[in-house]
Design a protein around this motif. Structure first.
Motif, mmCIF file in Angstrom:
data_model
loop_
_atom_site.group_PDB
_atom_site.id
_atom_site.type_symbol
_atom_site.label_atom_id
_atom_site.label_comp_id
_atom_site.label_asym_id
_atom_site.label_seq_id
_atom_site.Cartn_x
_atom_site.Cartn_y
_atom_site.Cartn_z
ATOM 1 N N ARG A 102 14.222 11.142 1.094
ATOM 2 C CA ARG A 102 13.723 10.304 0.072
ATOM 3 C C ARG A 102 12.149 10.182 0.253
ATOM 4 N NH1 ARG A 102 17.696 4.844 0.249
ATOM 5 N NH2 ARG A 102 19.306 6.006 0.207
ATOM 6 N N LYS A 103 11.475 9.261 -0.493
ATOM 7 C CA LYS A 103 9.961 9.074 -0.358
ATOM 8 C C LYS A 103 10.093 7.855 0.460
ATOM 9 C CE LYS A 103 8.676 10.066 -5.349
ATOM 10 N NZ LYS A 103 8.115 9.503 -6.388
ATOM 11 N N VAL A 104 8.857 8.170 1.408
ATOM 12 C CA VAL A 104 8.630 6.910 2.569
ATOM 13 C C VAL A 104 7.239 7.078 2.566
ATOM 14 C CG1 VAL A 104 10.496 7.568 3.768
ATOM 15 C CG2 VAL A 104 8.519 8.756 4.374
ATOM 16 N N CYS A 105 6.882 5.932 3.267
ATOM 17 C CA CYS A 105 5.324 5.645 3.682
ATOM 18 C C CYS A 105 5.326 5.199 5.115
ATOM 19 C CB CYS A 105 4.673 4.737 2.717
ATOM 20 S SG CYS A 105 2.790 4.405 3.195
ATOM 21 N N ALA A 114 0.994 -1.076 -0.147
ATOM 22 C CA ALA A 114 0.049 -0.012 0.098
ATOM 23 C C ALA A 114 0.789 1.199 0.174
ATOM 24 C CB ALA A 114 -0.972 0.146 1.252
ATOM 25 N N SER A 115 2.123 1.111 -0.100
ATOM 26 C CA SER A 115 2.839 2.317 0.251
ATOM 27 C C SER A 115 3.158 3.154 -1.146
ATOM 28 C CB SER A 115 4.610 1.952 0.394
ATOM 29 O OG SER A 115 5.102 1.083 -0.636
ATOM 30 N N ASN A 116 3.001 2.584 -2.124
ATOM 31 C CA ASN A 116 3.223 3.225 -3.610
ATOM 32 C C ASN A 116 4.560 3.253 -3.880
ATOM 33 O OD1 ASN A 116 2.246 4.566 -5.984
ATOM 34 N ND2 ASN A 116 2.671 6.646 -5.226
ATOM 35 N N LEU A 117 5.354 2.377 -3.320
ATOM 36 C CA LEU A 117 6.844 2.392 -3.459
ATOM 37 C C LEU A 117 7.292 1.086 -4.106
ATOM 38 C CD1 LEU A 117 8.222 3.976 -0.145
ATOM 39 C CD2 LEU A 117 8.177 5.106 -2.426
ATOM 40 N N PRO A 118 8.379 0.948 -4.894
ATOM 41 C CA PRO A 118 8.536 -0.327 -5.584
ATOM 42 C C PRO A 118 8.452 -1.659 -4.507
ATOM 43 C CG PRO A 118 10.068 1.206 -6.132
ATOM 44 C CD PRO A 118 9.313 1.712 -5.154
ATOM 45 N N CYS A 119 7.735 -2.641 -4.908
ATOM 46 C CA CYS A 119 7.480 -3.776 -4.365
ATOM 47 C C CYS A 119 8.371 -5.045 -4.970
ATOM 48 C CB CYS A 119 6.003 -4.112 -4.338
ATOM 49 S SG CYS A 119 5.191 -2.952 -3.533
ATOM 50 N N ASP A 120 9.021 -4.797 -5.959
ATOM 51 C CA ASP A 120 9.454 -6.078 -6.652
ATOM 52 C C ASP A 120 10.896 -6.322 -5.942
ATOM 53 O OD1 ASP A 120 10.818 -3.789 -7.368
ATOM 54 O OD2 ASP A 120 11.483 -4.164 -9.197
ATOM 55 N N TYR A 138 -2.072 6.062 6.777
ATOM 56 C CA TYR A 138 -0.842 5.974 5.825
ATOM 57 C C TYR A 138 -0.430 7.615 5.783
ATOM 58 C CZ TYR A 138 -2.365 1.395 4.719
ATOM 59 O OH TYR A 138 -2.755 -0.110 4.587
ATOM 60 N N ILE A 139 0.855 7.877 5.613
ATOM 61 C CA ILE A 139 1.303 9.011 5.476
ATOM 62 C C ILE A 139 2.395 8.920 4.476
ATOM 63 C CG2 ILE A 139 2.398 11.418 6.238
ATOM 64 C CD1 ILE A 139 1.552 10.461 9.132
ATOM 65 N N ARG A 140 2.012 9.279 3.312
ATOM 66 C CA ARG A 140 3.035 9.078 2.168
ATOM 67 C C ARG A 140 3.635 10.574 1.699
ATOM 68 N NH1 ARG A 140 -1.831 6.460 0.809
ATOM 69 N NH2 ARG A 140 -1.711 4.159 0.946
ATOM 70 N N GLY A 141 4.983 10.285 1.433
ATOM 71 C CA GLY A 141 5.617 11.622 0.999
ATOM 72 C C GLY A 141 6.925 11.518 1.263
ATOM 73 N N ASN A 142 7.686 12.747 0.983
ATOM 74 C CA ASN A 142 9.136 12.859 1.440
ATOM 75 C C ASN A 142 9.379 12.719 2.603
ATOM 76 O OD1 ASN A 142 8.941 13.923 -1.501
ATOM 77 N ND2 ASN A 142 10.982 13.479 -1.356
ATOM 78 N N ILE A 143 10.705 12.525 3.151
ATOM 79 C CA ILE A 143 10.817 12.374 4.869
ATOM 80 C C ILE A 143 10.354 13.727 5.262
ATOM 81 C CG2 ILE A 143 12.536 11.939 6.404
ATOM 82 C CD1 ILE A 143 13.868 10.048 4.614
#
Length: 281
Positions: free
Chosen positions: A188-191, A130-136, A203-208
């Motif tokens: 960096r981007k974080v969640c 659910a983070s919208n960051l790469p999961c691969d 969820y709080i998504r965005g840069n640090i």
């Protein structure tokens, strides 16, 4: 060592995942397993008792935590030697993930018994998808050190990793951890995920830097922090040099489309960037 769990007559230790908040996530198979084993080894008997009472599970509980894991392991091995199956659970999610159980598993296997898993909820996997960051590709790190100096050293070692990084953190330490990350890893981007599957899930998504501002008044609940990996450093290339490369490839006989693809490959750029640049001139 080859194990065919359901094709031998050996006793089995079932590593059973439990709900991370919402009891509705507990599977039928997990409930049946806890009812059918002769013993449930748990991190905190008081916490697990709430779960077993809710699902009318009457199996005997014993504690198995970091301070008594060795003696608990002996009890588990004894039960298995008597032909009885045993379940190992943590307070929430999977046992062994930032929780006790490694000694139990290694000892059970060394004693020649089965170890099997009853899958279920996982806080860090739920947060990741659910983070919208790469999961691969990702690395689960767990908890960083409580001391800032040591935490920074750990982050330094992780700073060059290109895959997504996953951490657990306590609410009273999360702000300090993010501030250390900003210094060591950059913005960096974080969640930040908290209270997953519960009423106050957030969820709080965005840069640090943005997340630091959002939590200045503090946060509550169990936290999973997903951090973007290090980005590849792309060298600066002048626009005219890219455009000229497209023209050169076309002069060699390539079509406009193929020339753009060749220029993108030459400079390790995205094709849409080369396309937009070429057609805007």
């Amino acid at each position: 060592m080859r194990q065919q769990t359901f094709n031998n007559k050996k006793s089995t230790l079932y590593l059973t995942a439990t709900p991370i908040g919402n009891l509705g996530d507990f599977s039928t198979r997990a409930i049946e397993t806890l009812r059918n084993v002769s013993l449930i080894a748990c991190e905190d008997t008081r916490q697990t008792k709430k779960l077993t009472s809710h699902f009318k599970i009457n199996t005997h509980l014993i504690s198995c935590h970091q301070h008594n894991e060795r003696s608990a392991t002996e009890k588990i091995i004894t039960a298995l030697e008597e032909g009885r199956d045993v379940a190992l659970v943590s307070d929430a999610g999977y046992p062994l993930i930032s929780d006790p159980g490694s000694l139990v598993v290694s000892s059970v296997l060394e004693s020649g018994f089965n170890v099997s898993v009853i899958p279920g909820p996982s806080a860090f996997l739920s947060a990741l998808v659910a983070s919208n960051l790469p999961c691969d590709r990702f690395t689960f790190y767990g908890f960083l050190s409580a001391k800032s100096s040591q935490r920074k050293k750990e982050l330094e070692k992780l700073s060059s990793r290109e895959e997504t990084l996953i951490f657990y953190e306590s609410p009273h330490r999360i702000l300090e951890t993010l501030e250390d990350m900003l210094i060591i890893l950059g913005d960096r981007k974080v969640c930040l995920s908290r209270e997953l599957t519960k009423k106050f899930e957030e969820y709080i998504r965005g840069n640090i830097s943005l997340v630091i501002k959002e939590i200045q008044d503090g946060v509550k609940g169990e936290i999973v922090l997903i951090v973007d990996g290090k980005e590849d450093e792309v060298p600066f290339i002048e626009d005219e040099k890219i455009i000229q490369a497209v023209r050169d490839f076309m002069a060699e006989g390539l079509s406009n489309k193929d020339a753009i693809s060749a220029a993108a490959e030459k400079f390790n750029l995205k094709k849409n960037r080369v396309y937009n640049l070429y057609h805007s001139n």
